[in-house]
Write a protein that holds these residues in place. Sequence first.
Motif, PDB file in Angstrom:
ATOM      1  N   SER A  34      25.962 -72.869  18.292  1.00  0.00           N
ATOM      2  CA  SER A  34      26.370 -72.330  17.136  1.00  0.00           C
ATOM      3  C   SER A  34      25.941 -70.901  16.773  1.00  0.00           C
ATOM      4  O   SER A  34      26.391 -69.995  16.199  1.00  0.00           O
ATOM      5  CB  SER A  34      26.203 -73.161  16.019  1.00  0.00           C
ATOM      6  OG  SER A  34      24.548 -73.587  15.858  1.00  0.00           O
ATOM      7  N   VAL A  35      24.325 -70.827  17.185  1.00  0.00           N
ATOM      8  CA  VAL A  35      23.779 -69.570  17.144  1.00  0.00           C
ATOM      9  C   VAL A  35      24.416 -68.268  18.044  1.00  0.00           C
ATOM     10  O   VAL A  35      24.445 -67.363  17.638  1.00  0.00           O
ATOM     11  CB  VAL A  35      22.308 -69.640  17.407  1.00  0.00           C
ATOM     12  CG1 VAL A  35      21.398 -68.443  17.150  1.00  0.00           C
ATOM     13  CG2 VAL A  35      21.635 -70.504  16.471  1.00  0.00           C
ATOM     14  N   ALA A  36      24.695 -68.964  19.255  1.00  0.00           N
ATOM     15  CA  ALA A  36      25.287 -67.887  20.352  1.00  0.00           C
ATOM     16  C   ALA A  36      26.767 -67.575  19.781  1.00  0.00           C
ATOM     17  O   ALA A  36      27.006 -66.350  19.739  1.00  0.00           O
ATOM     18  CB  ALA A  36      25.199 -68.452  21.624  1.00  0.00           C
ATOM     19  N   GLU A  67      33.851 -78.801   9.063  1.00  0.00           N
ATOM     20  CA  GLU A  67      33.821 -78.709  10.399  1.00  0.00           C
ATOM     21  C   GLU A  67      32.390 -78.783  11.026  1.00  0.00           C
ATOM     22  O   GLU A  67      31.945 -79.049  12.127  1.00  0.00           O
ATOM     23  CB  GLU A  67      34.760 -77.490  11.109  1.00  0.00           C
ATOM     24  CG  GLU A  67      35.908 -77.541  10.623  1.00  0.00           C
ATOM     25  CD  GLU A  67      36.585 -76.396  11.068  1.00  0.00           C
ATOM     26  OE1 GLU A  67      38.121 -76.478  11.410  1.00  0.00           O
ATOM     27  OE2 GLU A  67      36.142 -75.322  11.288  1.00  0.00           O
ATOM     28  N   GLU A  68      31.602 -77.847  10.425  1.00  0.00           N
ATOM     29  CA  GLU A  68      30.012 -77.837  10.862  1.00  0.00           C
ATOM     30  C   GLU A  68      29.380 -79.186  10.747  1.00  0.00           C
ATOM     31  O   GLU A  68      28.656 -79.653  11.576  1.00  0.00           O
ATOM     32  CB  GLU A  68      29.369 -76.914   9.939  1.00  0.00           C
ATOM     33  CG  GLU A  68      29.859 -75.344  10.267  1.00  0.00           C
ATOM     34  CD  GLU A  68      28.969 -74.420   9.384  1.00  0.00           C
ATOM     35  OE1 GLU A  68      28.059 -75.003   8.657  1.00  0.00           O
ATOM     36  OE2 GLU A  68      29.388 -73.143   9.517  1.00  0.00           O
ATOM     37  N   GLU A  69      29.653 -79.929   9.806  1.00  0.00           N
ATOM     38  CA  GLU A  69      29.119 -81.346   9.472  1.00  0.00           C
ATOM     39  C   GLU A  69      29.619 -82.302  10.690  1.00  0.00           C
ATOM     40  O   GLU A  69      28.863 -83.103  11.284  1.00  0.00           O
ATOM     41  CB  GLU A  69      29.339 -81.780   8.102  1.00  0.00           C
ATOM     42  CG  GLU A  69      28.879 -81.144   6.986  1.00  0.00           C
ATOM     43  CD  GLU A  69      27.404 -81.528   7.099  1.00  0.00           C
ATOM     44  OE1 GLU A  69      26.907 -82.434   7.562  1.00  0.00           O
ATOM     45  OE2 GLU A  69      26.577 -80.663   6.425  1.00  0.00           O
ATOM     46  N   LEU A  70      30.747 -82.197  10.984  1.00  0.00           N
ATOM     47  CA  LEU A  70      31.224 -82.975  12.213  1.00  0.00           C
ATOM     48  C   LEU A  70      30.814 -82.342  13.318  1.00  0.00           C
ATOM     49  O   LEU A  70      30.492 -83.414  14.313  1.00  0.00           O
ATOM     50  CB  LEU A  70      32.916 -82.869  12.082  1.00  0.00           C
ATOM     51  CG  LEU A  70      33.739 -83.490  11.082  1.00  0.00           C
ATOM     52  CD1 LEU A  70      35.171 -83.081  10.954  1.00  0.00           C
ATOM     53  CD2 LEU A  70      33.335 -84.947  11.013  1.00  0.00           C
ATOM     54  N   GLU A  71      30.813 -81.195  13.629  1.00  0.00           N
ATOM     55  CA  GLU A  71      29.776 -80.685  14.814  1.00  0.00           C
ATOM     56  C   GLU A  71      28.633 -81.198  15.096  1.00  0.00           C
ATOM     57  O   GLU A  71      28.263 -81.563  16.107  1.00  0.00           O
ATOM     58  CB  GLU A  71      30.029 -79.261  14.781  1.00  0.00           C
ATOM     59  CG  GLU A  71      29.483 -78.726  16.219  1.00  0.00           C
ATOM     60  CD  GLU A  71      29.716 -77.078  16.163  1.00  0.00           C
ATOM     61  OE1 GLU A  71      29.298 -76.481  17.294  1.00  0.00           O
ATOM     62  OE2 GLU A  71      30.006 -76.497  15.048  1.00  0.00           O
ATOM     63  N   ARG A  72      27.865 -81.186  13.949  1.00  0.00           N
ATOM     64  CA  ARG A  72      26.362 -81.645  14.050  1.00  0.00           C
ATOM     65  C   ARG A  72      26.333 -83.132  14.200  1.00  0.00           C
ATOM     66  O   ARG A  72      25.532 -83.670  14.997  1.00  0.00           O
ATOM     67  CB  ARG A  72      25.612 -81.234  12.663  1.00  0.00           C
ATOM     68  CG  ARG A  72      25.282 -79.872  12.569  1.00  0.00           C
ATOM     69  CD  ARG A  72      24.267 -79.686  11.428  1.00  0.00           C
ATOM     70  NE  ARG A  72      24.710 -79.821  10.162  1.00  0.00           N
ATOM     71  CZ  ARG A  72      25.310 -78.868   9.461  1.00  0.00           C
ATOM     72  NH1 ARG A  72      25.252 -77.861  10.187  1.00  0.00           N
ATOM     73  NH2 ARG A  72      25.831 -78.938   8.312  1.00  0.00           N
ATOM     74  N   THR A  73      27.251 -83.971  13.512  1.00  0.00           N
ATOM     75  CA  THR A  73      27.388 -85.421  13.947  1.00  0.00           C
ATOM     76  C   THR A  73      27.580 -85.763  15.316  1.00  0.00           C
ATOM     77  O   THR A  73      26.991 -86.655  15.911  1.00  0.00           O
ATOM     78  CB  THR A  73      28.492 -86.116  12.860  1.00  0.00           C
ATOM     79  OG1 THR A  73      28.092 -85.603  11.659  1.00  0.00           O
ATOM     80  CG2 THR A  73      28.377 -87.331  13.223  1.00  0.00           C
ATOM     81  N   SER A  74      28.835 -85.027  16.014  1.00  0.00           N
ATOM     82  CA  SER A  74      29.121 -85.179  17.325  1.00  0.00           C
ATOM     83  C   SER A  74      28.164 -84.923  18.301  1.00  0.00           C
ATOM     84  O   SER A  74      27.966 -85.556  19.478  1.00  0.00           O
ATOM     85  CB  SER A  74      30.412 -84.717  17.579  1.00  0.00           C
ATOM     86  OG  SER A  74      30.209 -83.269  17.525  1.00  0.00           O
ATOM     87  N   LEU A  75      27.264 -83.718  17.974  1.00  0.00           N
ATOM     88  CA  LEU A  75      26.237 -83.518  19.060  1.00  0.00           C
ATOM     89  C   LEU A  75      25.250 -84.141  18.844  1.00  0.00           C
ATOM     90  O   LEU A  75      24.133 -83.923  19.765  1.00  0.00           O
ATOM     91  CB  LEU A  75      26.253 -81.579  18.934  1.00  0.00           C
ATOM     92  CG  LEU A  75      27.565 -80.898  19.384  1.00  0.00           C
ATOM     93  CD1 LEU A  75      26.890 -79.493  19.122  1.00  0.00           C
ATOM     94  CD2 LEU A  75      27.899 -81.246  20.752  1.00  0.00           C
ATOM     95  N   GLY A  76      24.731 -84.864  17.697  1.00  0.00           N
ATOM     96  CA  GLY A  76      23.587 -85.589  17.468  1.00  0.00           C
ATOM     97  C   GLY A  76      22.563 -84.428  17.332  1.00  0.00           C
ATOM     98  O   GLY A  76      21.412 -84.880  17.936  1.00  0.00           O
ATOM     99  N   GLU A  77      22.664 -83.231  16.352  1.00  0.00           N
ATOM    100  CA  GLU A  77      21.615 -82.445  16.335  1.00  0.00           C
ATOM    101  C   GLU A  77      20.526 -83.099  15.609  1.00  0.00           C
ATOM    102  O   GLU A  77      20.684 -83.775  14.508  1.00  0.00           O
ATOM    103  CB  GLU A  77      22.007 -81.120  15.643  1.00  0.00           C
ATOM    104  CG  GLU A  77      23.148 -80.365  16.205  1.00  0.00           C
ATOM    105  CD  GLU A  77      23.459 -79.162  15.737  1.00  0.00           C
ATOM    106  OE1 GLU A  77      24.116 -78.374  16.101  1.00  0.00           O
ATOM    107  OE2 GLU A  77      22.682 -78.918  14.226  1.00  0.00           O
ATOM    108  N   GLY A  78      19.245 -82.700  16.187  1.00  0.00           N
ATOM    109  CA  GLY A  78      17.934 -83.504  15.559  1.00  0.00           C
ATOM    110  C   GLY A  78      17.662 -84.583  16.062  1.00  0.00           C
ATOM    111  O   GLY A  78      16.700 -85.283  15.475  1.00  0.00           O
TER     112      GLY A  78
END
Length: 224
Positions: free
Chosen positions: A119-121, A197-208
């Motif tokens: 996301s940052v890149a 979409e960002e919430e779904l992305e964080r959920t799928s990638l398991g951030e944190g």
Amino acid sequence: MSAGLVGAMVAPPDRVQGDVQRLMYIHVPAAWLAYLSFAVTLGSSVGWLSRRTARYDRVAAASAEVGVFFTGLAIVLGSIWGKPTWGVWWTWDPRVVTTAVMFFVYLGYLALRRATVDSVARARRSAVFGVVAFVQVPIVHMSVVWWRALHQPPTVLKPGDPSIDHVMLATLLLNVLAFTLLYLLLLRARMRLAVVEEELERTSLGEGQELAGNAVLAPRLERS
């Protein structure tokens, strides 16, 4: 929007082109929204580069998507208008060509966002791209001044009194206002979708969360 469409129907026809000229009341606002959308993308990209705030990245991306849609709409309507006026669906007129280039440049912007996972890149690369890509907007607008061809020169955004009937101008400005309000509604809706979409992305990638692979240790060779 309804008032603008009614105004487009009751406005007087062009003396030379007739009723086909009424496409102007959608074609020109669509082109204006392309300019506006990409200007917002530029400003939001600069905002992200200076403050690193996710909201700026969302605005830049959402506005670019809306801008690509209205650029495509302007190209399609221009082709429909060009057929009875110029006799062809497509011509290598400088305004037409530079608008098509702008369309594909911002498609590239959207493709870059899709191709970058981090996301940052993604935000950083897109912000730089969004700043550089905006050079297309003044090129498109000034193309009819720099390279005279089939497309008419500016009739509204130019020094002095606009060279267009004032009733037509009032109708055109009404549609520009209506389309601008539509842009704001579309931008707001797309930003809400971006948050989801960002919430779904964080959920799928398991951030944190610790990745499952981190628990796997490399095998150790024991000495005999």
